[in-house]
Design an enzyme around this catalytic site. Structure first.
Site, PDB file in Angstrom:
ATOM      1  N   HIS A   1     -93.638  72.327  -2.461  1.00  0.00           N
ATOM      2  CA  HIS A   1     -93.440  73.646  -1.843  1.00  0.00           C
ATOM      3  C   HIS A   1     -94.766  74.035  -1.227  1.00  0.00           C
ATOM      4  CE1 HIS A   1     -92.732  77.938  -1.389  1.00  0.00           C
ATOM      5  NE2 HIS A   1     -91.449  77.730  -1.631  1.00  0.00           N
TER       6      HIS A   1
ATOM      7  N   ARG B   1     -92.501  84.243   4.372  1.00  0.00           N
ATOM      8  CA  ARG B   1     -92.620  83.746   5.757  1.00  0.00           C
ATOM      9  C   ARG B   1     -91.357  84.065   6.544  1.00  0.00           C
ATOM     10  NH1 ARG B   1     -93.006  77.994   4.681  1.00  0.00           N
ATOM     11  NH2 ARG B   1     -92.892  78.519   2.482  1.00  0.00           N
TER      12      ARG B   1
ATOM     13  N   ARG C   1     -90.061  72.372   4.598  1.00  0.00           N
ATOM     14  CA  ARG C   1     -91.252  72.471   3.751  1.00  0.00           C
ATOM     15  C   ARG C   1     -92.041  71.176   3.665  1.00  0.00           C
ATOM     16  NH1 ARG C   1     -87.801  74.487  -1.383  1.00  0.00           N
ATOM     17  NH2 ARG C   1     -87.954  76.404  -0.211  1.00  0.00           N
TER      18      ARG C   1
ATOM     19  N   HIS D   1     -92.344  70.675  -6.246  1.00  0.00           N
ATOM     20  CA  HIS D   1     -91.347  71.753  -6.357  1.00  0.00           C
ATOM     21  C   HIS D   1     -89.950  71.263  -6.693  1.00  0.00           C
ATOM     22  CE1 HIS D   1     -89.608  75.645  -5.580  1.00  0.00           C
ATOM     23  NE2 HIS D   1     -88.838  75.176  -4.619  1.00  0.00           N
ATOM     24  N   HIS D   2     -89.482  70.251  -5.975  1.00  0.00           N
ATOM     25  CA  HIS D   2     -88.079  69.855  -6.166  1.00  0.00           C
ATOM     26  C   HIS D   2     -87.958  68.339  -6.153  1.00  0.00           C
ATOM     27  CE1 HIS D   2     -83.789  70.992  -6.135  1.00  0.00           C
ATOM     28  NE2 HIS D   2     -83.628  69.817  -5.542  1.00  0.00           N
TER      29      HIS D   2
ATOM     30  N   ARG E   1     -85.009  68.804   0.580  1.00  0.00           N
ATOM     31  CA  ARG E   1     -84.042  69.898   0.445  1.00  0.00           C
ATOM     32  C   ARG E   1     -84.464  71.117   1.265  1.00  0.00           C
ATOM     33  NH1 ARG E   1     -83.935  74.428  -2.403  1.00  0.00           N
ATOM     34  NH2 ARG E   1     -85.624  73.905  -3.840  1.00  0.00           N
TER      35      ARG E   1
HETATM   36  P1  FAD Z   1     -82.536  74.127 -14.314  1.00  0.00           P
HETATM   37  O1  FAD Z   1     -82.305  75.511 -13.879  1.00  0.00           O
HETATM   38  O2  FAD Z   1     -83.921  73.629 -14.322  1.00  0.00           O
HETATM   39  O3  FAD Z   1     -81.905  74.016 -15.780  1.00  0.00           O
HETATM   40  C1  FAD Z   1     -81.941  72.825 -16.507  1.00  0.00           C
HETATM   41  C2  FAD Z   1     -82.082  73.178 -17.976  1.00  0.00           C
HETATM   42  O4  FAD Z   1     -81.876  72.015 -18.768  1.00  0.00           O
HETATM   43  C3  FAD Z   1     -83.462  73.686 -18.320  1.00  0.00           C
HETATM   44  O5  FAD Z   1     -83.372  74.925 -18.970  1.00  0.00           O
HETATM   45  C4  FAD Z   1     -84.031  72.610 -19.234  1.00  0.00           C
HETATM   46  O6  FAD Z   1     -84.905  73.100 -20.220  1.00  0.00           O
HETATM   47  C5  FAD Z   1     -82.772  72.049 -19.848  1.00  0.00           C
HETATM   48  N1  FAD Z   1     -82.939  70.703 -20.383  1.00  0.00           N
HETATM   49  C6  FAD Z   1     -83.604  69.662 -19.835  1.00  0.00           C
HETATM   50  N2  FAD Z   1     -83.504  68.576 -20.615  1.00  0.00           N
HETATM   51  C7  FAD Z   1     -82.758  68.933 -21.679  1.00  0.00           C
HETATM   52  C8  FAD Z   1     -82.311  68.251 -22.847  1.00  0.00           C
HETATM   53  N3  FAD Z   1     -82.625  66.978 -23.079  1.00  0.00           N
HETATM   54  N4  FAD Z   1     -81.557  68.919 -23.741  1.00  0.00           N
HETATM   55  C9  FAD Z   1     -81.246  70.227 -23.551  1.00  0.00           C
HETATM   56  N5  FAD Z   1     -81.663  70.924 -22.472  1.00  0.00           N
HETATM   57  C10 FAD Z   1     -82.396  70.283 -21.543  1.00  0.00           C
HETATM   58  N6  FAD Z   1     -83.715  77.002  -4.925  1.00  0.00           N
HETATM   59  C11 FAD Z   1     -83.021  77.780  -4.061  1.00  0.00           C
HETATM   60  O7  FAD Z   1     -81.979  77.370  -3.572  1.00  0.00           O
HETATM   61  N7  FAD Z   1     -83.460  79.012  -3.745  1.00  0.00           N
HETATM   62  C12 FAD Z   1     -84.604  79.537  -4.261  1.00  0.00           C
HETATM   63  O8  FAD Z   1     -84.936  80.665  -3.980  1.00  0.00           O
HETATM   64  C13 FAD Z   1     -85.379  78.726  -5.127  1.00  0.00           C
HETATM   65  N8  FAD Z   1     -86.554  79.157  -5.607  1.00  0.00           N
HETATM   66  C14 FAD Z   1     -87.232  78.389  -6.522  1.00  0.00           C
HETATM   67  C15 FAD Z   1     -88.408  78.864  -7.069  1.00  0.00           C
HETATM   68  C16 FAD Z   1     -89.085  78.125  -8.026  1.00  0.00           C
HETATM   69  C17 FAD Z   1     -90.379  78.638  -8.606  1.00  0.00           C
HETATM   70  C18 FAD Z   1     -88.559  76.879  -8.452  1.00  0.00           C
HETATM   71  C19 FAD Z   1     -89.269  76.052  -9.480  1.00  0.00           C
HETATM   72  C20 FAD Z   1     -87.394  76.390  -7.885  1.00  0.00           C
HETATM   73  C21 FAD Z   1     -86.722  77.137  -6.913  1.00  0.00           C
HETATM   74  N9  FAD Z   1     -85.551  76.677  -6.351  1.00  0.00           N
HETATM   75  C22 FAD Z   1     -84.863  77.460  -5.476  1.00  0.00           C
HETATM   76  C23 FAD Z   1     -84.940  75.439  -6.824  1.00  0.00           C
HETATM   77  C24 FAD Z   1     -83.875  75.770  -7.858  1.00  0.00           C
HETATM   78  O9  FAD Z   1     -84.276  76.888  -8.622  1.00  0.00           O
HETATM   79  C25 FAD Z   1     -83.576  74.609  -8.796  1.00  0.00           C
HETATM   80  O10 FAD Z   1     -83.398  73.429  -8.088  1.00  0.00           O
HETATM   81  C26 FAD Z   1     -82.317  74.888  -9.577  1.00  0.00           C
HETATM   82  O11 FAD Z   1     -82.378  76.163 -10.160  1.00  0.00           O
HETATM   83  C27 FAD Z   1     -82.061  73.839 -10.635  1.00  0.00           C
HETATM   84  O12 FAD Z   1     -80.965  74.270 -11.406  1.00  0.00           O
HETATM   85  P2  FAD Z   1     -80.403  73.359 -12.571  1.00  0.00           P
HETATM   86  O13 FAD Z   1     -79.405  74.159 -13.286  1.00  0.00           O
HETATM   87  O14 FAD Z   1     -80.017  72.052 -12.011  1.00  0.00           O
HETATM   88  O15 FAD Z   1     -81.669  73.092 -13.486  1.00  0.00           O
HETATM   89  O1  MEZ Z   2     -85.070  76.844  -2.204  1.00  0.00           O
HETATM   90  C1  MEZ Z   2     -86.194  77.087  -2.617  1.00  0.00           C
HETATM   91  O2  MEZ Z   2     -86.818  76.325  -3.331  1.00  0.00           O
HETATM   92  C2  MEZ Z   2     -86.805  78.371  -2.219  1.00  0.00           C
HETATM   93  C3  MEZ Z   2     -86.056  79.209  -1.292  1.00  0.00           C
HETATM   94  C4  MEZ Z   2     -87.963  78.712  -2.690  1.00  0.00           C
HETATM   95  C5  MEZ Z   2     -88.643  79.907  -2.196  1.00  0.00           C
HETATM   96  O3  MEZ Z   2     -89.593  79.719  -1.451  1.00  0.00           O
HETATM   97  O4  MEZ Z   2     -88.209  81.019  -2.505  1.00  0.00           O
END
Ligand code: FAD
Ligand code: MEZ
Length: 594
Positions: free
Chosen positions: A389, A405, A426, A528-529, A568
């Site tokens: 990012h 931005r 990005r 970031h991703h 992404r």
């Molecule tokens: P997560 O939300 O990471 O959840 C996975 C969970 O699994 C975690 O809580 C973890 O602890 C748990 N876990 C892992 N291994 C195990 C295990 N062995 N046993 C039990 N639990 C486990 N994307 C957008 O589209 N828009 C945005 O605005 C955006 N902003 C972002 C800002 C930040 C700071 C970050 C870091 C990412 C952002 N992203 C954004 C990306 C997006 O947030 C993530 O890609 C997405 O939320 C991932 O969701 P998920 O449910 O797949 O994983």
């Molecule tokens: O998709 C993302 O990771 C995202 C929009 C992050 C951000 O800059 O807010």
């Protein structure tokens, strides 16, 4: 010298309680033990009864009050640690450990200097999944024992994908247990800031925004350098508006619509006023899961998917932080463990140029799910594509959302000059920043950008946003050529007036930068991703190396690969996790009913 809080080994044994070394003067257990023995905190003298530490947390609150009550008493404290922005109901024990040093969970992202009782420094030492599934007597004993619980579906991970799957599966009539290895709900999802992409939504229509499925598909494929799996992109785009409706039906507010890098139109949905999307979405999903009485187990790491002789899912082996190994019997599993951005060993093995990079991710983003799924026969794809990012705050260690931005901020270097279309994809923006002196750049904006996005107030509260009424003085205080910065902003404002960026062809020019005070945030790229992961089909079913579906195994969210190709687009992950999370949950429920 024996302190009032130190128990001798003999006294501990006589009392039939935990061994003396864990009840030292330098931890909370030692302190509380002196006030009435182990029963002061535990219902059973020897063990916590569950990994959520339900009883123990009730004990904390019965003396100290709940999070809100403690925060109330800290109104004069700058950044009260109890005024948490985290969703869910963070338990006292998320930070205050009994038998070890306490660590402030917030310091996994920030670095506050709290005077924490019995506090230690944040660090995470987690055994690998491979180490946990190697033959050991505790594991063997747990596998031979009866399951500790029986359910239809185990969902691994309580981020957006996991909670969407859990709620969707429940609503299709299945019994669900959610496992979460962290003490808190929400994973990376709770940190998501900028928004959720969707095309052809009611919210876009209300604002007169013209979009189409074809345009979102084209943007997504182009952003992903055309290596995305088209069948998965079709699901992402085709279900995006329905996923926004599903979330709003559950109580979410996604009425603000803005623009992210690589998008041809405004299609990024977030709460009114531009608050962060992730904490809101997690809170809504978590509340819905609780209303449905879904069993969510924190501090509960899934380490192995257990299969029967026919290769069908039979359950999940768990390593509870407080209760050790046990297994849950289930007919289906949804792997929703997120990515591995916070595991720099794994990241740099796949992409050596990211070695030593900071990350925007939460501490649990280590890639467990890849190991768990791989050990159960899942195929992987695109693991080498890891995204940085562009804008991690150098001072605060927090990601500054792309929406800053998108809503009008520009990027300048130390010469006070722009060097890139700020809302390009990005990968390109990050590469451009890394070419600047010091490998950092500065986000510059004014009060009109500030007031367009509530999220900016959070960065200001954290003290990472220098400000000045004079652009020149602001620049000079940050080591930027102030006179040149003034010229750059004046030229940019001319582009806004003419509607054309003659220097970098920035496609959206939402507002001039000339109102009130100016702001500068020094930023640098951070991991970031992780685009790659478990191979899935368009039903969220996990595929094995032979290309066949592994029966009873589903995956959704950042743990999976193929949706985003090589890169992404901002806003596409929240769309991905909600859509594929729902699909995985519904299909897992259908599977167990068959
Ligand atoms: P997560 O939300 O990471 O959840 C996975 C969970 O699994 C975690 O809580 C973890 O602890 C748990 N876990 C892992 N291994 C195990 C295990 N062995 N046993 C039990 N639990 C486990 N994307 C957008 O589209 N828009 C945005 O605005 C955006 N902003 C972002 C800002 C930040 C700071 C970050 C870091 C990412 C952002 N992203 C954004 C990306 C997006 O947030 C993530 O890609 C997405 O939320 C991932 O969701 P998920 O449910 O797949 O994983
Ligand atoms: O998709 C993302 O990771 C995202 C929009 C992050 C951000 O800059 O807010």
């Amino acid at each position: 010298m024996k302190t009032p809080f130190t128990l001798s080994l003999a006294a501990g044994l006589v009392a039939g309680v935990l061994a003396a070394p864990t009840l030292a003067a330098d931890n909370l257990a030692g302190f509380h033990n002196d006030m009435g023995g182990c029963q002061n905190c535990h219902s059973d003298a020897n063990h916590p009864t569950d990994d959520n530490l339900t009883f123990e947390n009730e004990q904390c609150q019965s003396c100290h009050g709940d999070l809100a009550e403690v925060a109330e008493s800290e109104q004069n404290v700058e950044h009260s640690p109890h005024l948490s922005h985290l969703p869910g109901e963070p338990a006292c024990t998320s930070c205050h450990s009994g038998h070890e040093k306490s660590v402030v969970y917030c310091d996994s992202c920030h670095s506050f200097e709290y005077d924490m009782p019995f506090g230690g420094k944040w660090e995470r030492q987690e055994p690998s999944i491979d180490a946990l599934v190697k033959a050991n007597s505790d594991r063997e004993k747990a596998l031979k024992a009866a399951p500790r619980a029986t359910t239809d579906i185990v969902v691994i991970g309580s981020g957006g994908a996991g909670l969407s799957a859990a709620v969707a599966a429940h609503d299709k009539g299945a019994k669900v247990i959610v496992l979460e290895k962290e003490p808190l709900v929400g994973g990376n999802t709770k940190l998501a800031a900028g928004g959720m992409n969707a095309a052809m939504t009611q919210q876009q229509k209300a604002k007169g925004i013209e979009d189409s499925l074809a345009l979102m598909t084209e943007d997504t494929m182009k952003g992903g350098r055309n290596i995305n799996d088209p069948a998965l992109v079709e699901v992402l785009v085709g279900h995006s508006a329905a996923s926004v409706d599903w979330l709003t039906g559950l109580g979410a507010d996604l009425n603000d619509v803005g623009r992210m890098g690589g998008a041809s139109v405004n299609r990024t949905h977030r709460p009114t006023g531009g608050a962060g999307v992730g904490a809101h979405v997690v809170q809504v999903l978590y509340d819905n899961a609780n209303q449905r009485d879904i069993d969510i187990r924190f501090n509960s790491r899934a380490v192995e998917i257990i299969k029967d002789e026919a290769g069908q899912v039979k359950g999940v082996l768990v390593n509870g932080a407080h209760t050790g190994y046990y297994w849950i019997k289930a007919e289906a599993v949804v792997v929703a463990t997120g990515g591995f951005g916070r595991n720099n060993d794994r990241v740099s093995e796949l992409d050596p140029k990211l070695k030593g990079f900071a990350a925007t991710n939460h501490p649990g983003a280590t890639g467990d799910g890849l190991d768990v799924a791989k050990n159960a026969g899942a195929a992987m794809q695109d693991l080498e594509y890891i995204q940085a990012h562009p804008t991690l705050s150098v001072a605060g260690g927090v990601m500054v959302t792309e929406a800053v931005r998108g809503n009008g901020a520009i990027l300048v270097n130390r010469d006070g000059k722009r060097f890139v279309n700020e809302i390009t994809t990005r990968d390109k923006a990050s590469a451009a920043i890394l070419e600047q002196e010091g490998k950092t750049a500065f986000l510059i904006f004014d009060d009109s950008v500030r007031h367009s996005l509530k999220k900016i107030e959070r960065y200001i509260e954290l003290g990472v946003v220098p400000t000045n009424a004079s652009l020149k003085a602001l620049g000079e205080a940050q080591g930027i050529d102030g006179a040149e910065l003034e010229k750059t902003v004046a030229r940019y404002n001319e582009f806004v007036a003419s509607g054309q960026d003659a220097d970098f062809a920035r496609p959206n020019l939402p507002r001039s930068l000339n109102q009130g005070s100016f702001y500068a945030i020094e930023v640098t790229p951070a991991v970031h991703h992780t685009m790659g992961g478990v191979k899935i089909d368009n039903q969220s079913e996990v595929l094995g190396d032979d290309g066949k579906v592994i029966k009873g195994m589903f995956a959704a969210g950042e743990v999976s690969g193929g949706v985003h190709g090589a890169n992404r687009l901002g806003g596409n992950a929240i769309s991905d996790i909600v859509t594929f999370g729902r699909l995985a949950g519904e299909n897992a429920a259908k599977f167990v009913k068959q």
